[in-house]
Enzyme design. Structure first.
Site, short mmCIF file in Angstrom:
data_model
loop_
_atom_site.label_atom_id
_atom_site.label_comp_id
_atom_site.label_asym_id
_atom_site.label_seq_id
_atom_site.Cartn_x
_atom_site.Cartn_y
_atom_site.Cartn_z
N ASP A 9 -4.21 -10.87 -0.97
CA ASP A 9 -2.94 -10.90 -1.69
C ASP A 9 -2.84 -12.23 -2.43
OD1 ASP A 9 -0.39 -10.44 -2.56
OD2 ASP A 9 0.57 -10.86 -0.62
N GLU A 104 -2.98 -7.16 -5.15
CA GLU A 104 -3.10 -6.94 -3.72
C GLU A 104 -4.03 -5.75 -3.47
OE1 GLU A 104 0.15 -5.87 -0.47
OE2 GLU A 104 1.01 -6.69 -2.30
MG LIG Z 1 1.06 -11.36 -3.97
#
Ligand SMILES: [Mg+2]
Length: 392
Positions: A9, A104
């Site tokens: 992420d 992500e």
């Molecule tokens: Mg992020």
């Protein structure tokens, strides 16, 4: 084989891209989002977060909390382009990448530590690639399943790298607040609070029949499974992978054809291996050459029959390369397979059946002893004008 899932992420993605591209924004509170009075924040830099600004907050409120902030409407086209670059890197780290959003993704890295490094070093390598090539920071979580991997990537943000080892699932989850459970939004969260649940550990101990009275059987079962750290969901790559490719930038530009061809072999072995791991074959192969002057060319050719065999890829790359008029040294080479076919078609050529068995054995050895155990690249020392190519 023990399953290992990585969740990557990007940290404050949109805001980080803006900070990267504007020197004046660096180390400043940057807020990206709708700038009108009714707009909301889509991403706040970490500097802005220290003023209590977060995603989905009304822009008016963000301005009130941080009048000196830098407010930008954002450039979605740019973020999309950067996202593409990020996923390009992801795909070099796993043949199974499931995107969750622009910044992500889940990567199934089962078995990867055997052919490369241990999981921590593998994650460090991925973070470094993203930082060096794109100037951005990612947080990584690694765990035996998706739920825990996603949880882990969030535990030490920004610039996090957290591994949840097998067997520690429950002890890590026990005291966490219930909102950390996947699927617990505002409504379910409130319901669970009403019922007296505060921690994930309490849900792990809950009776399915009891909980089902309030939340229904499906959701209750899911929550109890997750609360116990169990999650069997697979990483589901996007069905429409467009291409699989690799490229190398050399520390020193290549001058000799023999060096170039040796590098093409190394690339062919990587691309072939990734095609086989993904269960696909490429009908079109493209080589990319970047010269010292940064002039970049590509050459493509389509095959009668799609392939994932190293030597077919290698031969085609070399043939394409030999047709290029090379006037200067080379700083980058790449091979990409595209026009991919997913399902296994019976080969027209019997010879291919033998090759398939050979590759099966090679890939198995690679998986057990490391990717570099079997490589033809080191063996080639012949000048390029000799016709005979290495035999598979
Ligand atoms: Mg992020």
């Amino acid at each position: 084989m023990e399953r290992w899932i990585m969740h990557v992420d990007m940290d404050a993605f949109f805001a980080s891209v803006e900070q990267r591209d504007h020197e004046a924004y660096q180390k400043q509170p940057v807020i990206v989002g709708g700038l009108s009075n009714r707009g909301v924040v889509s991403t706040a830099s970490y500097e802005a977060r220290s003023f209590g600004i977060h995603s989905a907050m009304p822009m008016v409120e963000a301005r009130r909390r941080c009048p000196q902030g830098i407010f930008v409407a954002g450039n979605h086209g740019l973020y999309k382009a950067v996202s593409k670059q990020i996923f390009h890197i992801f795909q070099e780290f796993s043949p199974l990448v499931e995107p969750l959003s622009l910044d992500e993704a889940f990567l199934d890295i089962t078995g990867m530590e055997k052919i490369t490094l241990n999981q921590r070093d593998y994650a460090k390598l991925l973070k470094k690639r993203i930082k060096d090539e794109l100037g951005l920071i990612a947080s990584v979580g690694i765990a035996p399943n998706k739920f825990l991997a996603k949880l882990a990537s969030d535990l030490d943000k920004p610039d996090g790298l957290v591994i949840i080892e097998r067997g520690l699932e429950q002890s890590i989850l026990r005291d966490m607040p219930i909102r950390r459970l996947w699927g617990v939004g505002k409504k379910t969260g409130e319901k669970l609070q009403e019922l007296g649940f505060r921690t994930i550990g309490q849900i792990a101990q809950a009776s399915l029949d009891e909980l089902a009275k309030y939340l229904g059987k499906t959701l209750s079962y899911q929550l109890i499974e997750l609360a116990n750290g169990r999650d069997e969901r697979k990483v589901e790559p996007e069905r429409d992978i467009q291409s699989i490719g690799n490229e190398i930038t050399f520390e020193q530009d290549l001058l000799q054809a023999a060096q170039v061809e040796k590098q093409f072999l190394a690339l062919a072995e990587k691309v072939g291996w990734r095609l086989r791991l993904s269960g696909v074959k490429a009908r079109t192969l493209t080589i990319k050459i970047r010269f010292a002057s940064f002039q970049t060319i590509t050459r493509s050719q389509s095959l009668i029959e799609p392939t994932n065999f190293d030597e077919v890829i290698y031969q085609m790359a070399v043939n394409l390369y030999r047709q290029v008029k090379v006037k200067e040294s080379i700083r980058l080479l790449g091979i990409t397979g595209s026009n991919l076919s997913l399902h296994e078609e019976e080969s027209l050529f019997q010879e291919d059946q033998k090759k398939k068995a050979l590759y099966h054995m090679m890939d198995d050895l690679k998986a057990r002893f490391g990717e570099n155990i079997i490589t033809k690249a080191n063996l080639i020392q012949k000048p390029h004008n000799e016709k005979d190519l290495p035999k598979g």
